[in-house]
Design a protein around this motif. Structure first.
Motif, PDB file in Angstrom:
ATOM      1  N   GLY A 199      -7.194 -29.672 -32.012  1.00  0.00           N
ATOM      2  CA  GLY A 199      -6.838 -30.582 -30.938  1.00  0.00           C
ATOM      3  C   GLY A 199      -5.366 -30.545 -30.576  1.00  0.00           C
ATOM      4  O   GLY A 199      -4.937 -31.218 -29.647  1.00  0.00           O
ATOM      5  N   GLN A 200      -4.565 -29.736 -31.302  1.00  0.00           N
ATOM      6  CA  GLN A 200      -3.114 -29.731 -31.092  1.00  0.00           C
ATOM      7  C   GLN A 200      -2.636 -28.728 -30.039  1.00  0.00           C
ATOM      8  O   GLN A 200      -1.443 -28.572 -29.854  1.00  0.00           O
ATOM      9  N   SER A 201      -3.534 -28.014 -29.382  1.00  0.00           N
ATOM     10  CA  SER A 201      -3.166 -27.119 -28.276  1.00  0.00           C
ATOM     11  C   SER A 201      -2.408 -25.878 -28.723  1.00  0.00           C
ATOM     12  O   SER A 201      -1.549 -25.379 -28.013  1.00  0.00           O
ATOM     13  N   HIS A 202      -2.733 -25.336 -29.887  1.00  0.00           N
ATOM     14  CA  HIS A 202      -2.033 -24.152 -30.367  1.00  0.00           C
ATOM     15  C   HIS A 202      -2.182 -22.963 -29.433  1.00  0.00           C
ATOM     16  O   HIS A 202      -1.263 -22.146 -29.304  1.00  0.00           O
ATOM     17  N   GLU A 203      -3.329 -22.825 -28.779  1.00  0.00           N
ATOM     18  CA  GLU A 203      -3.523 -21.691 -27.875  1.00  0.00           C
ATOM     19  C   GLU A 203      -2.504 -21.712 -26.740  1.00  0.00           C
ATOM     20  O   GLU A 203      -2.199 -20.678 -26.160  1.00  0.00           O
ATOM     21  N   THR A 204      -2.004 -22.905 -26.450  1.00  0.00           N
ATOM     22  CA  THR A 204      -0.996 -23.046 -25.397  1.00  0.00           C
ATOM     23  C   THR A 204       0.410 -22.934 -25.967  1.00  0.00           C
ATOM     24  O   THR A 204       1.214 -22.115 -25.526  1.00  0.00           O
ATOM     25  N   THR A 205       0.722 -23.751 -26.969  1.00  0.00           N
ATOM     26  CA  THR A 205       2.101 -23.825 -27.442  1.00  0.00           C
ATOM     27  C   THR A 205       2.539 -22.551 -28.158  1.00  0.00           C
ATOM     28  O   THR A 205       3.680 -22.094 -27.986  1.00  0.00           O
TER      29      THR A 205
END
Length: 790
Positions: free
Chosen positions: A504-510
């Motif tokens: 849920g932490q958006s690793h694919e983005t950040t």
């Protein structure tokens, strides 16, 4: 500088790259996995809190139509899951947690046997046919029972039902400081036992890959490499013969960063039967028999001088860790964190603490977002409020006089705090509350007989724990570092692989933002891989707000190495030093003539398809790896929360009218993602302050096995949160970022509790425990005679 790119991605709110997949139903979670011939598992669970097993009869289970097999511990012959600290036994008592209970059960819901059937409903039918006979033993269900001199033992080896008992700090002369102090205040505070409550319950799908001679275990864990290690040991397989894959995951919050028994038993059943086996935890088991958290008791006092400056802190911390230590963090995680970090943002010159982990006949405890910090921050903030009242000081002013302002700061707890904005966040939060008019509205409401309160909490969040920080806890398994690989193919596209896990932490983005900036590349060219133990040698997963601080730094370093290689190949072709080149929008260009450039595709062709053209000191291919560890005491994010509440006399309800958050997590790689973390964490913190609690009756039966009993807020109870960002870049990470995952949860309970007490001030009643129930508030607001007033 290696990139000429001006439009940096780090620091901007790039749209989440995960959302199109997840919002269109293309996400793939454990329960979405369907394999040919797959069977389904469920667990026979203990119905008593404490007792010896005299008989397990699965004869009728195996006769239920559709049931394929049923196994006890004796059938599977598995090793135990044992987490240890490397401390003397006088300080730590290890407890072996069998995958399936063998001789004794220690909490209601403990797995005793596994039933495997053609579908999950038939597996449930099989459970009904199981016959388990117990010889009940007296259950231990609370701190007072556990520590009583004549208490029965949950574990024979744990004298006094104590698993950890440490006094980490004791300043010489602290008793004299308290004896001579002009002001000494006390707080006795308890926090309720909670469930982390991820949207997706735990689950696993296990199968044997005969070609690879490898057990493949799909599971929703935050720590896949640790699951691989434990599975290989319990199943007596080489670690190479176990592959753990994490698909999309619907939340974890710490509950899934420890190794559970059920996924190991599911894997054992798949090996025994030679067929894929799936287990999905139902919500009843998730609420009552999964890992729980938060049940803590703080008895603290603080000494202040006449001007409101703290002179000393004395604390006794008791954490109810349930029946077993979790792997790998052990029962020490909560008392050791509380003991080491309690001074927090304040300059505490003298400190004494005792931290204990006790064992009871309840489901075991795992880390939950913030671990002990929501509790000890609440204790510290209550001390500040109480001292302000005693000394007739403004509650914000007493904090101003005590927060750390000079950095780096080494505290009495031997922790060095890196630069932060403790005072700045406090000032800005108070200003935001005042400018929104809440102090004037409070005064007007009081004149009308309404009960409006304003409360604050000021805190730091230790993030990016490295090996050095974890080693201080004397853990046998020492987390910390992380590995990353960044690889470019012949099309110029990049794949980054990390040992962290997104739930849920958006690793694919950040993570893609970090790589794209480092390489001067379009973010669309970057793909992240995570959650597969065969893709990265080892990783510690995602917990303790470490992913961007540690994992992101490893990714940044690996991307930097790859960029250096691209520049070296281009420089060789031009016959110039690499220092005279720079990366720019998918090209390497010359500094002396920016119009001359070589595309990444051209350089990749050379690296892979024309390697004979490479200089001797450059290997073929475009792959770079890096490892990163935080070798100091960690990085410290900080924040101040301000809350406005109204208490309603008729119902005792606590209504949150406004919520303000001023946070500083260093460089915010993606501010929108940071705000999402803040809001989600604050919602969980509010829930712990006002709603969530699992209690146990005298027989050790849990009170909440469904959402009819376990109270969680809806969107109606969670207010809009006004967020302000400050930025103090971190000197110890490769990106300048600190962690941001837990701060919301850490600060909210203290701020809400302080606001409620501010609203109760005319009544003379003060509350120190959470959750704050409507019944408690109603009693506090009900007029009493002087003899009845507490």
């Amino acid at each position: 500088m290696t990139s000429a790119k001006d439009d940096r991605l780090v620091g901007t709110s790039v749209a989440r790259r995960e959302d199109p997949r997840l919002l269109s139903g293309r996400g793939r979670f454990v329960d979405d996995i369907e394999l040919p011939g797959m069977l389904h598992a469920q667990f026979v669970r203990s119905t008593v809190a404490h007792g010896t097993i005299t008989e397990i009869d699965l004869t009728r289970v195996r006769q239920v139509p559709g049931v394929v097999a049923a196994f006890t511990a004796a059938d599977l012959e598995l090793g135990d899951i044992t987490a240890q600290l490397g401390r003397p036994l006088s300080e730590f008592v290890p407890t072996a947690m069998p995958v399936l209970a063998r001789d004794r059960v220690r909490y209601v819901g403990e797995p005793v046997a596994v039933v495997v059937a053609r579908d999950p409903y038939l597996a449930e039918d099989g459970l009904e046919a199981a016959r388990v006979t117990y010889a009940p033993l007296p259950p231990i269900t609370c701190e007072e029972q556990a520590l009583a001199p004549d208490a029965p033992r949950v574990h024979a080896e744990a004298a006094g039902n104590t698993l950890v008992d440490v006094g980490l700090f004791a300043t010489e002369g602290i008793d004299e400081i308290f004896d001579q102090a002009p002001c000494v205040v006390h707080v006795d505070l308890r926090t309720g036992r909670q469930n982390a409550l991820p949207l997706e319950t735990r689950g696993a799908v296990a199968q044997w890959d005969a070609r690879e001679e490898q057990l493949v275990l799909h599971t929703c864990t935050q720590t896949p490499h640790q699951v691989r290690t434990v599975a290989s040991r319990c199943l007596r397989l080489d670690e190479r013969a176990v592959r753990v894959i994490v698909p999309d995951m619907g939340g974890g919050f710490g509950l899934k960063c420890v190794v559970g028994r059920e996924e190991i038993a599911t894997a054992a059943a798949a090996l025994r039967l030679g067929r894929p086996v799936k287990w999905i935890e139902d919500r009843k088991d998730a609420l009552s028999a999964s890992f729980l958290a938060r049940e803590q008791h703080y008895t603290v006092r603080a000494a202040f001088d006449a001007d409101g400056r703290i002179l000393g802190l004395d604390a006794d911390v008791v954490c109810d860790m349930g029946a077993y230590s979790c792997y790998p963090f052990t029962a020490g995680i909560e008392p050791l964190m509380a003991s080491a970090e309690m001074p927090g943002v304040y300059k505490v010159p003298a400190y004494r603490v005792r931290g204990r982990a006790i064992t009871t006949n309840k489901a075991p405890t795992a880390p939950y977002r913030g671990v002990s910090r929501p509790s000890y921050v609440m204790a510290m903030e209550r001390l500040m409020e109480r001292a302000a009242r005693e000394l007739r000081l403004d509650p914000v002013e007493i904090r101003r006089r005590n927060v750390i302002t000079d950095f780096p700061y080494t505290g009495v707890n031997n922790i060095t705090y890196d630069p932060g904005s403790y005072l700045e966040s406090l000032d800005l939060c108070e200003r935001a509350v005042r400018e929104a008019g809440w102090y004037d509205r409070q005064a007007a409401a009081t004149a009308e007989g309404r009960h409006i309160g304003i409360g604050y909490s000021c805190f730091s969040e230790r993030t990016g724990y490295g090996s050095a920080a974890f080693a201080q806890r004397k853990m046998e398994v020492v987390p910390g570092f992380d590995l990353a690989e960044v690889r470019m193919d012949t099309s110029g596209a990049v794949t980054a692989t990390t040992g962290t896990i997104s739930h849920g932490q958006s690793h694919e983005t950040t993570m893609a933002q970090i790589v794209a900036d480092a390489l001067g590349l379009d973010i669309a060219k970057v793909k992240l891989h995570q959650g597969d133990t065969d893709r990265i040698t080892y990783g510690w997963g995602t917990f303790a707000s470490r992913s961007i601080a540690v994992g992101g730094s490893a990714v940044r370093l690996a991307a930097g190495k790859l960029g250096d290689k691209l520049r070296a190949i281009a420089a060789d072709e031009w016959g110039i030093p690499p220092e005279e080149t720079e990366l720019d929008r998918g090209r390497v260009r010359r500094r002396d003539d920016p119009d001359v450039a070589l595309t990444y595709e051209h350089l990749a062709d050379t690296a892979y398809l024309k390697s004979h053209l490479l200089p001797k000191d450059i290997d073929p291919g475009l792959t770079a790896t890096a490892v990163f560890d935080v070798h100091n005491d960690g990085t410290f994010s900080n924040a101040t929360h301000g809350v406005v509440v109204e208490l309603h006399e008729g119902t005792g309800q606590v209504e949150i009218l406004a919520y303000f958050c001023v946070e500083d997590c260093g460089v915010a790689v993606n501010p929108q993602v940071v705000e999402g973390q803040c809001r989600g964490g604050i919602a969980q913190g509010i829930s712990g302050a006002l709603f969530e609690q699992i209690t146990y009756d005298a027989q050790g039966e849990p009170s909440a096995t469904s959402f009819m009993d376990y109270k969680v807020p809806t969107a109606h109870e969670i207010p809009e949160v006004v967020i302000h960002h400050l930025e103090t870049p971190c000197a110890f990470t490769a990106t300048g970022a600190k962690g941001a995952g837990e701060g919301g949860t850490i600060g909210a309970p203290a701020a809400v509790l302080n606001a409620v007490n501010d609203a109760l001030r005319p009544t003379g009643v003060e509350l120190d425990d959470t959750p704050i129930t409507p019944e408690t508030v109603h009693r506090a607001l009900t007029p009493r005679t002087p003899e009845q007033t507490p």
